[in-house]
Design an enzyme around this catalytic site. Sequence first.
Site, mmCIF file in Angstrom:
data_model
loop_
_atom_site.group_PDB
_atom_site.id
_atom_site.type_symbol
_atom_site.label_atom_id
_atom_site.label_comp_id
_atom_site.label_asym_id
_atom_site.label_seq_id
_atom_site.Cartn_x
_atom_site.Cartn_y
_atom_site.Cartn_z
ATOM 1 N N ARG A 11 38.648 52.703 40.206
ATOM 2 C CA ARG A 11 39.430 51.434 39.618
ATOM 3 C C ARG A 11 39.899 50.663 40.891
ATOM 4 O O ARG A 11 40.335 51.245 42.006
ATOM 5 C CB ARG A 11 40.635 51.578 38.702
ATOM 6 C CG ARG A 11 41.349 50.258 38.360
ATOM 7 C CD ARG A 11 42.806 50.850 37.666
ATOM 8 N NE ARG A 11 43.526 49.491 37.307
ATOM 9 C CZ ARG A 11 44.848 49.442 36.900
ATOM 10 N NH1 ARG A 11 45.595 50.609 36.992
ATOM 11 N NH2 ARG A 11 45.198 48.250 36.678
ATOM 12 N N HIS A 12 40.040 49.330 41.017
ATOM 13 C CA HIS A 12 40.449 48.626 42.099
ATOM 14 C C HIS A 12 41.749 48.748 42.215
ATOM 15 O O HIS A 12 42.520 49.656 41.399
ATOM 16 C CB HIS A 12 40.186 47.192 41.670
ATOM 17 C CG HIS A 12 40.983 46.561 40.634
ATOM 18 N ND1 HIS A 12 42.425 46.529 40.424
ATOM 19 C CD2 HIS A 12 40.471 46.273 39.335
ATOM 20 C CE1 HIS A 12 42.578 46.049 39.056
ATOM 21 N NE2 HIS A 12 41.556 45.919 38.438
ATOM 22 N N ARG A 15 47.115 44.773 42.117
ATOM 23 C CA ARG A 15 46.865 43.230 42.123
ATOM 24 C C ARG A 15 48.142 42.429 41.630
ATOM 25 O O ARG A 15 48.809 43.062 40.774
ATOM 26 C CB ARG A 15 45.679 43.194 41.041
ATOM 27 C CG ARG A 15 45.721 43.683 39.689
ATOM 28 C CD ARG A 15 44.743 43.295 38.779
ATOM 29 N NE ARG A 15 44.813 44.031 37.457
ATOM 30 C CZ ARG A 15 45.746 43.810 36.412
ATOM 31 N NH1 ARG A 15 46.849 42.898 36.631
ATOM 32 N NH2 ARG A 15 45.778 44.742 35.185
ATOM 33 N N ARG A 79 38.871 41.084 42.828
ATOM 34 C CA ARG A 79 39.771 42.398 43.081
ATOM 35 C C ARG A 79 38.793 43.576 43.462
ATOM 36 O O ARG A 79 39.155 44.514 44.273
ATOM 37 C CB ARG A 79 40.780 42.764 42.201
ATOM 38 C CG ARG A 79 40.369 42.541 40.827
ATOM 39 C CD ARG A 79 41.226 42.631 39.613
ATOM 40 N NE ARG A 79 40.971 42.358 38.361
ATOM 41 C CZ ARG A 79 40.738 41.060 37.792
ATOM 42 N NH1 ARG A 79 40.979 40.335 38.355
ATOM 43 N NH2 ARG A 79 40.143 41.381 36.700
ATOM 44 N N ASP A 259 40.080 49.510 35.218
ATOM 45 C CA ASP A 259 40.352 50.990 34.244
ATOM 46 C C ASP A 259 39.907 50.995 32.967
ATOM 47 O O ASP A 259 39.493 52.155 32.645
ATOM 48 C CB ASP A 259 42.026 50.407 34.028
ATOM 49 C CG ASP A 259 42.251 49.171 33.394
ATOM 50 O OD1 ASP A 259 43.547 48.827 33.170
ATOM 51 O OD2 ASP A 259 41.462 48.528 32.978
#
Length: 345
Positions: A11-12, A15, A79, A259
Amino acid sequence: CGLYPGVRLYRHGDRSPINAYPTDPYKESDWPQGFGQLSQEGMKQHFELGQFLKKRYTGFLSEDYDRHEIFIRSTDVDRTLMSAEANLAGMFPPNGSEEFNPDLKWQPIPVHTVPVDKEKLLSFPLEDCPRYTQLMNETEKTDIFLNMTETYKELIEMVRNKTGLEKANIETIWSFYDTLFCEAKHGMRPPDWVTPSVMETLKMLKNFGFQILFGIYKRKEKCRLQGGLLLDQIIKNLSNAAAPDSKQEVKMMVYSAHDTTVVALQEALNVFNGLQPPYASCHLIELHQEENGMFTVEMFYRNDTNVSEPYPVSLPGCSQRCPLQDFMNLTREVIPQDRDKECQI
Ligand SMILES: CCCNC(=O)[C@H](O)[C@@H](O)C(=O)O
């Protein structure tokens, strides 16, 4: 025994909120780069993950970046693209000969992507499948869903009145929690009526929101239409690497995503822990070759940077070091044979 690093899905990082709710005192202009953007905290999280992975795969991946060994694909979202870039900066700082600027400990590494409207591998839930929509409608009629809605109807009513999210319900309230979570992480106080216990309840409802997307009701069929697409591609990567005359040079496939991508895959594997994957959490699928030549699959989930090693994850019905053939047999039921056909109603 040999190790083919295999596949990594993450997952990034941290943010800004994706959006604000109508009565939100904080607006897009309160965020340095606006909504949905990777923060400096998120960049650091991925730089650290890249360093962790570099150490983990020392001896299996070359010390220096080798374009034949590793392939990175991200969703076409700022992102996730930036998370992959920060991750690679941590994983492959240039050695002397790779430096193109002696004052810069960084080298460009390609991050591949496809346009958002063409993305069918890393962005879930895919909204192109009438049968999946039908399954979600049926999910809304299950006892567990109706009970949750009944149990939390006062809270939902309060959220509608206080936020202006007039259509908030058990399936969409996660978005309000997400905004509050991002604001709190960046020092922005929630409204007084959002007490710590309200926040805890909203967090639980967000986790429930993930569970109903790909589980709770007819999990297997939902996963055939969603995360099974990614699992199918991963299994193809692993079996190609294991093929006796394998021409596959790529030793590690890296997927930079969301996610819901991590949850879609983990539900397909039936290993989802029911909780939102944290920022920069990473699901690892490694291919090993035993002394006797047999190929086995090992999985790990790094969702906590306070512990040194990622948690081992076992496919239900198989040992943690699962023979590749068993891994394929046990997951076959969530791999779509003809998804277009299975999506028709
Ligand atoms: C509609 C909002 C979708 N959310 C996202 O794309 C986020 O990246 C979310 O998936 C996440 O991992 O935070």
